[in-house]
Scaffold this motif. Structure first.
Motif, mmCIF file in Angstrom:
data_model
loop_
_atom_site.group_PDB
_atom_site.id
_atom_site.type_symbol
_atom_site.label_atom_id
_atom_site.label_comp_id
_atom_site.label_asym_id
_atom_site.label_seq_id
_atom_site.Cartn_x
_atom_site.Cartn_y
_atom_site.Cartn_z
ATOM 1 N N ALA A 1 -5.846 -11.068 -1.120
ATOM 2 C CA ALA A 1 -6.584 -9.972 -2.492
ATOM 3 C C ALA A 1 -7.033 -8.882 -1.845
ATOM 4 O O ALA A 1 -6.944 -7.649 -2.214
ATOM 5 C CB ALA A 1 -7.628 -10.614 -3.135
ATOM 6 N N ALA A 2 -7.792 -9.417 -0.535
ATOM 7 C CA ALA A 2 -8.563 -8.126 0.695
ATOM 8 C C ALA A 2 -7.310 -7.340 1.133
ATOM 9 O O ALA A 2 -7.231 -6.009 0.885
ATOM 10 C CB ALA A 2 -8.921 -8.670 1.112
ATOM 11 N N ALA A 3 -6.374 -8.056 1.556
ATOM 12 C CA ALA A 3 -5.436 -7.577 2.102
ATOM 13 C C ALA A 3 -4.098 -6.359 1.013
ATOM 14 O O ALA A 3 -4.551 -5.079 1.403
ATOM 15 C CB ALA A 3 -4.676 -8.233 3.060
ATOM 16 N N VAL A 4 -3.882 -6.230 -0.049
ATOM 17 C CA VAL A 4 -3.362 -6.312 -1.384
ATOM 18 C C VAL A 4 -4.616 -4.804 -1.435
ATOM 19 O O VAL A 4 -4.532 -4.019 -1.651
ATOM 20 C CB VAL A 4 -3.257 -6.580 -2.442
ATOM 21 N N PHE A 5 -5.846 -5.303 -1.696
ATOM 22 C CA PHE A 5 -6.424 -3.923 -2.519
ATOM 23 C C PHE A 5 -7.032 -2.986 -1.801
ATOM 24 O O PHE A 5 -6.478 -2.151 -1.579
ATOM 25 C CB PHE A 5 -7.866 -4.996 -2.244
ATOM 26 N N GLY A 6 -6.899 -2.926 -0.187
ATOM 27 C CA GLY A 6 -6.832 -2.814 0.994
ATOM 28 C C GLY A 6 -6.134 -1.638 1.375
ATOM 29 O O GLY A 6 -5.959 -0.278 1.430
ATOM 30 N N ALA A 7 -4.950 -2.163 1.369
ATOM 31 C CA ALA A 7 -3.785 -1.860 1.230
ATOM 32 C C ALA A 7 -3.039 -0.407 -0.203
ATOM 33 O O ALA A 7 -2.689 0.580 0.000
ATOM 34 C CB ALA A 7 -2.231 -2.686 1.312
ATOM 35 N N VAL A 8 -3.959 -0.814 -1.335
ATOM 36 C CA VAL A 8 -3.372 0.023 -2.002
ATOM 37 C C VAL A 8 -4.303 0.987 -2.389
ATOM 38 O O VAL A 8 -4.085 2.287 -2.476
ATOM 39 C CB VAL A 8 -3.699 -0.817 -3.441
ATOM 40 N N THR A 9 -6.030 0.763 -1.707
ATOM 41 C CA THR A 9 -6.635 1.919 -2.533
ATOM 42 C C THR A 9 -6.430 2.952 -0.893
ATOM 43 O O THR A 9 -6.571 3.609 -1.712
ATOM 44 C CB THR A 9 -7.885 0.912 -2.346
ATOM 45 N N ARG A 10 -6.143 2.312 -0.068
ATOM 46 C CA ARG A 10 -5.972 3.332 1.132
ATOM 47 C C ARG A 10 -4.688 4.341 0.559
ATOM 48 O O ARG A 10 -5.005 4.639 1.383
ATOM 49 C CB ARG A 10 -6.102 2.637 2.562
ATOM 50 N N HIS A 11 -3.560 3.653 0.372
ATOM 51 C CA HIS A 11 -2.744 4.658 0.669
ATOM 52 C C HIS A 11 -3.053 5.303 -0.936
ATOM 53 O O HIS A 11 -2.070 6.496 -0.496
ATOM 54 C CB HIS A 11 -1.571 3.461 0.214
ATOM 55 N N ALA A 12 -3.791 4.756 -2.068
ATOM 56 C CA ALA A 12 -3.742 5.943 -2.764
ATOM 57 C C ALA A 12 -4.951 7.496 -2.489
ATOM 58 O O ALA A 12 -4.650 7.822 -2.615
ATOM 59 C CB ALA A 12 -4.678 5.523 -3.859
ATOM 60 N N SER A 13 -5.425 6.881 -1.776
ATOM 61 C CA SER A 13 -6.593 8.434 -0.665
ATOM 62 C C SER A 13 -5.788 9.174 -0.445
ATOM 63 O O SER A 13 -4.710 9.128 0.333
ATOM 64 C CB SER A 13 -7.586 7.474 0.274
#
Length: 128
Positions: A116-128
């Motif tokens: 979950a931490a990996a996905v959340f980090g990847a999605v939020t970092r990519h979106a910014s």
């Protein structure tokens, strides 16, 4: 010091250690290679080793990807829970496979948290 890398190396060493214990069980209970079944206590040691491999496939990438986005100490701490869980799982499974739940939870919950931490980090970092 990179705690995540230390946890990753410890997880691989733990896997090899469990493999050595399977070899000892093979010798103790007279289960000749290439057999993967025989005496019940050998079978239990073998299953712990294989289950550890099955869990390691999800654990290592989740650990390493989560570490890209989250503080090293936190990710390593979650990884340490996984390592302890594997030992708890092994001990319980060898004594009575029906009582392996606590060790199993201490293994899979950290994996899911890291995923979950990996996905959340990847999605939020990519979106910014």
């Amino acid at each position: 010091m990179n705690y995540v890398h230390i946890v990753a190396v410890l997880a691989v060493l733990q896997f090899f250690f469990f493999g050595i214990l399977v070899g000892r069980a093979r010798a103790s209970y007279g289960v000749k290679a290439p057999a993967t079944a025989g005496h019940e206590l050998f079978d239990r040691a073998f299953r712990v080793h294989m289950n550890t491999l099955e869990q390691l496939v999800g654990f290592l990438p989740a650990l390493l990807i989560a570490a890209v986005y989250w503080p090293d100490a936190i990710v390593a701490g979650v990884g340490a829970v996984y390592l302890v869980g594997r030992f708890v799982y092994r001990r319980a499974y060898l004594a009575d496979p029906g009582r392996r739940q606590v060790g199993f939870l201490l293994t899979v919950l950290p994996i899911f948290a890291l995923l979950a931490a990996a996905v959340f980090g990847a999605v939020t970092r990519h979106a910014s």
